[in-house]
Design a protein around this motif. Structure first.
Motif, PDB file in Angstrom:
ATOM      1  N   LYS A   1      29.607  51.550  33.960  1.00 34.12           N
ATOM      2  CA  LYS A   1      30.679  51.664  34.545  1.00 34.12           C
ATOM      3  C   LYS A   1      31.616  50.621  33.921  1.00 34.12           C
ATOM      4  CE  LYS A   1      33.338  51.159  39.101  1.00 34.12           C
ATOM      5  NZ  LYS A   1      33.223  50.793  40.460  1.00 34.12           N
ATOM      6  N   ARG A   2      32.844  51.323  33.551  1.00 33.01           N
ATOM      7  CA  ARG A   2      33.828  50.511  32.619  1.00 33.01           C
ATOM      8  C   ARG A   2      34.434  49.252  33.112  1.00 33.01           C
ATOM      9  NH1 ARG A   2      38.961  50.444  30.574  1.00 33.01           N
ATOM     10  NH2 ARG A   2      39.738  51.795  32.256  1.00 33.01           N
ATOM     11  N   VAL A   3      35.112  49.347  34.504  1.00 29.16           N
ATOM     12  CA  VAL A   3      35.707  48.207  35.130  1.00 29.16           C
ATOM     13  C   VAL A   3      35.460  47.931  36.307  1.00 29.16           C
ATOM     14  CG1 VAL A   3      38.312  47.141  35.706  1.00 29.16           C
ATOM     15  CG2 VAL A   3      37.849  48.492  33.605  1.00 29.16           C
ATOM     16  N   ASN A   4      35.071  47.028  36.799  1.00 28.49           N
ATOM     17  CA  ASN A   4      34.709  46.652  38.371  1.00 28.49           C
ATOM     18  C   ASN A   4      35.068  45.529  38.845  1.00 28.49           C
ATOM     19  OD1 ASN A   4      33.010  47.932  40.665  1.00 28.49           O
ATOM     20  ND2 ASN A   4      31.981  45.908  40.510  1.00 28.49           N
TER      21      ASN A   4
ATOM     22  N   CYS B   1      35.229  42.412  35.866  1.00 24.97           N
ATOM     23  CA  CYS B   1      34.062  42.695  34.994  1.00 24.97           C
ATOM     24  C   CYS B   1      34.517  44.117  34.171  1.00 24.97           C
ATOM     25  CB  CYS B   1      32.669  43.158  35.685  1.00 24.97           C
ATOM     26  SG  CYS B   1      32.182  41.948  36.732  1.00 24.97           S
ATOM     27  N   ARG B   2      34.661  43.600  32.821  1.00 25.39           N
ATOM     28  CA  ARG B   2      35.347  44.719  32.098  1.00 25.39           C
ATOM     29  C   ARG B   2      34.235  44.949  30.840  1.00 25.39           C
ATOM     30  NH1 ARG B   2      40.361  47.122  30.859  1.00 25.39           N
ATOM     31  NH2 ARG B   2      41.137  45.690  32.694  1.00 25.39           N
ATOM     32  N   LEU B   3      33.972  46.245  30.611  1.00 27.34           N
ATOM     33  CA  LEU B   3      33.069  46.421  29.407  1.00 27.34           C
ATOM     34  C   LEU B   3      33.403  46.106  28.006  1.00 27.34           C
ATOM     35  CD1 LEU B   3      30.139  48.048  29.404  1.00 27.34           C
ATOM     36  CD2 LEU B   3      31.450  49.872  28.797  1.00 27.34           C
TER      37      LEU B   3
ATOM     38  N   VAL C   1      36.824  51.780  51.616  1.00 24.25           N
ATOM     39  CA  VAL C   1      35.761  52.574  50.869  1.00 24.25           C
ATOM     40  C   VAL C   1      36.217  52.648  49.361  1.00 24.25           C
ATOM     41  CG1 VAL C   1      35.437  54.090  53.125  1.00 24.25           C
ATOM     42  CG2 VAL C   1      37.459  54.633  51.305  1.00 24.25           C
ATOM     43  N   HIS C   2      37.111  51.991  48.817  1.00 21.79           N
ATOM     44  CA  HIS C   2      37.577  52.216  47.408  1.00 21.79           C
ATOM     45  C   HIS C   2      38.326  51.217  47.049  1.00 21.79           C
ATOM     46  CE1 HIS C   2      39.220  54.218  43.856  1.00 21.79           C
ATOM     47  NE2 HIS C   2      40.375  53.894  44.262  1.00 21.79           N
ATOM     48  N   PHE C   3      38.032  50.577  45.876  1.00 27.00           N
ATOM     49  CA  PHE C   3      38.914  49.710  45.359  1.00 27.00           C
ATOM     50  C   PHE C   3      39.490  50.053  44.368  1.00 27.00           C
ATOM     51  CE2 PHE C   3      40.147  46.308  42.557  1.00 27.00           C
ATOM     52  CZ  PHE C   3      40.052  45.280  43.219  1.00 27.00           C
ATOM     53  N   ASP C   4      40.975  50.246  44.462  1.00 28.20           N
ATOM     54  CA  ASP C   4      42.008  50.723  43.608  1.00 28.20           C
ATOM     55  C   ASP C   4      42.597  50.076  42.858  1.00 28.20           C
ATOM     56  OD1 ASP C   4      43.418  53.368  43.646  1.00 28.20           O
ATOM     57  OD2 ASP C   4      45.304  52.103  44.120  1.00 28.20           O
ATOM     58  N   ALA C   5      42.999  48.705  42.845  1.00 30.17           N
ATOM     59  CA  ALA C   5      43.643  47.980  41.854  1.00 30.17           C
ATOM     60  C   ALA C   5      43.790  46.562  42.378  1.00 30.17           C
ATOM     61  CB  ALA C   5      44.968  48.450  41.305  1.00 30.17           C
ATOM     62  N   SER C   6      44.184  45.580  41.333  1.00 28.99           N
ATOM     63  CA  SER C   6      44.536  44.367  41.848  1.00 28.99           C
ATOM     64  C   SER C   6      45.834  43.931  40.924  1.00 28.99           C
ATOM     65  CB  SER C   6      43.488  43.190  41.376  1.00 28.99           C
ATOM     66  OG  SER C   6      43.199  43.244  39.901  1.00 28.99           O
ATOM     67  N   GLU C   7      46.760  43.110  41.674  1.00 25.72           N
ATOM     68  CA  GLU C   7      47.812  42.667  40.987  1.00 25.72           C
ATOM     69  C   GLU C   7      48.323  41.499  41.400  1.00 25.72           C
ATOM     70  OE1 GLU C   7      51.071  45.232  43.228  1.00 25.72           O
ATOM     71  OE2 GLU C   7      50.068  46.430  41.773  1.00 25.72           O
TER      72      GLU C   7
END
Ligand code: 5GP
Length: 125
Positions: A41-44, A85-87, A119-125
């Protein structure tokens, strides 16, 4: 597969560990939480707050989700302790190699169902 609160907890909740910039955190957690099976998974993002704190965001400011364009996203009114976490570009499956970055940011999550829960993580800012 339908997104669920259990899935959200597995992928994004780490309430018991403090924010932790040890460089091995993401490599270990991404594997442990099942996000390196089949592909990396690329970004989490992991959230170091209680489930009560994260669940409460479902009653905070509503907005359109970036990824689904549905209107069931909510932005936290406070900043939360998170680890992103970023690949790494050099990473080659099955050796999923991540950078670990701690921060304190607002998060945007999608909520669904009855009870209405994350149910889902969309973004952080
Ligand atoms: P990039 O910075 O690679 O262009 O995009 C990464 C995006 O993924 C950002 O919008 C970031 O907020 C979002 N993001 C961060 N953590 C997660 C996560 O756990 N799941 C999903 N789906 N997106 C995330």
């Amino acid at each position: 597969r339908k997104p669920s609160a259990e899935e959200f907890k597995r992928q994004h909740m780490d309430p018991d560990s403090p924010p932790n910039s040890r460089p091995t955190y993401c490599n270990r957690m991404m594997r442990r939480q099942g996000m390196t099976k089949g592909s990396c998974k690329r970004v989490n993002t992991f959230v170091h707050e209680s489930w009560a704190t994260v669940k409460a965001i479902c009653s905070q400011r509503q907005m359109t989700c970036k990824t689904t364009r549905r209107n069931n996203c909510h932005k936290s009114s406070s900043t939360l302790h998170i680890t992103e976490c970023r690949l790494k570009g050099s990473s080659k499956y099955p050796n999923c190699d991540y950078t670990t970055t701690d921060s304190q940011k607002h998060i945007i999550i999608a909520c669904d169902g009855n009870p209405y829960v994350p149910v889902h993580f969309d973004a952080s800012e």
